[in-house]
Write a protein that holds these residues in place. Structure first.
Motif, mmCIF file in Angstrom:
data_model
loop_
_atom_site.group_PDB
_atom_site.id
_atom_site.type_symbol
_atom_site.label_atom_id
_atom_site.label_comp_id
_atom_site.label_asym_id
_atom_site.label_seq_id
_atom_site.Cartn_x
_atom_site.Cartn_y
_atom_site.Cartn_z
ATOM 1 N N GLY A 109 0.817 -1.212 0.000
ATOM 2 C CA GLY A 109 0.000 0.000 0.000
ATOM 3 C C GLY A 109 0.846 1.256 0.000
ATOM 4 O O GLY A 109 0.558 2.222 -0.716
ATOM 5 N N PHE A 110 1.899 1.275 0.805
ATOM 6 C CA PHE A 110 2.831 2.399 0.868
ATOM 7 C C PHE A 110 3.449 2.646 -0.513
ATOM 8 O O PHE A 110 3.550 3.794 -0.976
ATOM 9 C CB PHE A 110 3.920 2.076 1.894
ATOM 10 N N ALA A 111 3.846 1.554 -1.184
ATOM 11 C CA ALA A 111 4.473 1.676 -2.506
ATOM 12 C C ALA A 111 3.485 2.170 -3.557
ATOM 13 O O ALA A 111 3.848 2.940 -4.451
ATOM 14 C CB ALA A 111 5.049 0.320 -2.930
ATOM 15 N N ARG A 143 1.655 9.426 -5.879
ATOM 16 C CA ARG A 143 1.865 10.826 -5.493
ATOM 17 C C ARG A 143 3.183 11.059 -4.753
ATOM 18 O O ARG A 143 3.297 11.992 -3.966
ATOM 19 C CB ARG A 143 0.710 11.307 -4.610
ATOM 20 N N GLY A 144 4.178 10.212 -4.968
ATOM 21 C CA GLY A 144 5.456 10.417 -4.317
ATOM 22 C C GLY A 144 5.401 10.112 -2.832
ATOM 23 O O GLY A 144 4.509 9.401 -2.346
ATOM 24 N N LEU A 145 6.342 10.682 -2.069
ATOM 25 C CA LEU A 145 6.438 10.386 -0.646
ATOM 26 C C LEU A 145 5.182 10.823 0.105
ATOM 27 O O LEU A 145 4.718 10.127 1.019
ATOM 28 C CB LEU A 145 7.664 11.087 -0.058
ATOM 29 N N GLY A 146 4.599 11.969 -0.275
ATOM 30 C CA GLY A 146 3.359 12.418 0.355
ATOM 31 C C GLY A 146 2.241 11.420 0.150
ATOM 32 O O GLY A 146 1.458 11.134 1.063
ATOM 33 N N GLY A 147 2.130 10.883 -1.057
ATOM 34 C CA GLY A 147 1.123 9.877 -1.343
ATOM 35 C C GLY A 147 1.353 8.603 -0.556
ATOM 36 O O GLY A 147 0.398 7.960 -0.093
#
Length: 381
Positions: free
Chosen positions: A61-63, A69-73
């Motif tokens: 999910g993190f990936a 949306r990059g690190l924020g996403g």
């Protein structure tokens, strides 16, 4: 960014069934329905989540959030998916403390302990079939279990995992023994952060919150396979501060809530620091998730090629075999010995395993049934 949070929050509310089911929900929501990423990209994310320590489904999910949306996403995906189960575990921790030793509560807790026996026995059986398919992996599994039955400590668990990984490196590589596979492109600054935090986690601190954060970070760094595997490591970590009864109550409760099982750390953190339970719960949760996310970001550029790296695959094969042995020991002590006291308890466990394995009864329905049978003795007299 808000859309990423909203989609993962909705999944976090209804994602029952554990890591494998979570990955299925992600595939349906983000590959089939919304087409945020292609089939091959999704398969690569799943592959790397199995090769790195940490919560497998949460790493996927993190990936996906990072891909969108990059690190924020990525952070929005993590918070959205994890928040419902964190709040539920905090609530359960609070009420289990307030109503401690009440007759009905004791019966519910005993029922949850029996549920833990059923679920972990099922997990051990399934993981043994998946990870111990040859003589060497079966031997690693059993030798790990024997060693940890004789030497019960966190240090013994770490040594067993490291040794199994070394054996896997030399003896369990797929393909030609001389081929290392595809090389990994690594983000060394992030990897250095992880390495330093992992090294520091072996020190003892005077500050309760800092010491707890270090311990949970260490546990999160050593969990390959996620889900049930974190349980024996956390049990060793909290043995001196949390009673076996409280520990098993939280672990059993974690089976029946949606979202990642790693939020079991939320419950343990809440009980670890009576002076600041909410702060401790949040710190424990972040600490146990952080190692997997740091490692995932460290090798994010290798998502496509990592599944072809034979060195990593050999190491992980050895570690996975040891992890099954680790879980076998935890099934015996503390789970079985703390839950099954008589023939009736054993009958409930055997019946629950039958319903789970042969009739595919859902975890939620199984929780209701086990609690009903245990709280209402007239149902089975």
């Amino acid at each position: 960014m808000f859309d990423v949070f909203r989609q993962f929050f909705l999944l976090g509310l209804f994602s029952f069934g554990g890591p494998a089911a979570h990955i299925g929900y992600f595939h349906k929501a983000f590959v089939v329905k919304r087409k945020w990423l292609a089939e091959e990209e999704f398969a690569n994310l799943v592959a790397i989540s199995h090769l790195l320590p940490g919560p497998g489904s949460s790493q996927v999910g993190f990936a996906i959030g990072y891909h969108r949306r990059g690190l924020g996403g990525a952070l929005c995906a993590f918070v959205g998916f994890t928040l419902p189960s964190v709040l539920l575990m905090m609530g359960f921790a609070y009420f289990s403390r307030v109503f401690e030793h009440h007759f009905v509560v004791d019966k519910v807790i005993h029922g949850l302990k029996l549920l833990a026996v059923i679920v972990v026995a099922d997990a051990v059986f399934g993981m043994f079939k998946s990870f111990c398919r040859c003589c060497l992996t079966q031997t690693l599994c059993v030798l790990t279990a024997i060693a940890l039955l004789l030497f019960q400590s966190m240090a013994a668990q770490i040594v067993a995992i490291v040794l199994a990984g070394m054996v896997g490196h030399f003896r369990l590589r797929p393909g030609h023994s001389s081929g290392a596979g595809t090389g990994l492109s690594v983000n060394y600054p992030l990897l250095l952060v992880f390495t330093l935090l992992f090294a520091v986690s072996f020190f003892t601190f005077d500050n309760v919150l800092l010491d707890m954060f270090a311990g949970f970070f260490q546990a999160g760094s050593l969990v390959f396979g996620g889900g049930h595997v974190v349980m024996p490591l956390l049990q060793s970590l909290t043995a001196g501060s949390i009673s076996t009864e409280t520990f098993l109550t939280g672990y059993a409760a974690a089976q029946g809530i949606p979202g990642p099982m790693f939020t079991f750390a939320t419950f343990l953190g809440f009980h670890s620091d009576p002076q600041a339970p909410v702060t401790a719960a949040i710190a424990a949760t972040l600490a146990v998730f952080l190692p997997g996310f740091l490692l995932l970001l460290s090798v994010k550029s290798a998502w496509v090629s990592v599944k072809e790296n034979n060195v990593l695959r050999g190491v992980i094969s050895g570690i996975n075999a040891a992890v099954v042995g680790l879980l076998m020991v935890a099934l015996y002590q503390p789970i079985f010995l703390s839950a099954v006291f008589n023939a009736t308890d054993l009958a409930i466990v055997l019946g629950g395993i039958l319903l789970l394995k042969s009739f595919n009864l859902s975890i939620v329905k199984l929780i209701v049934l086990v609690l009903a049978v245990n709280v209402c003795p007239l149902l089975w007299v």
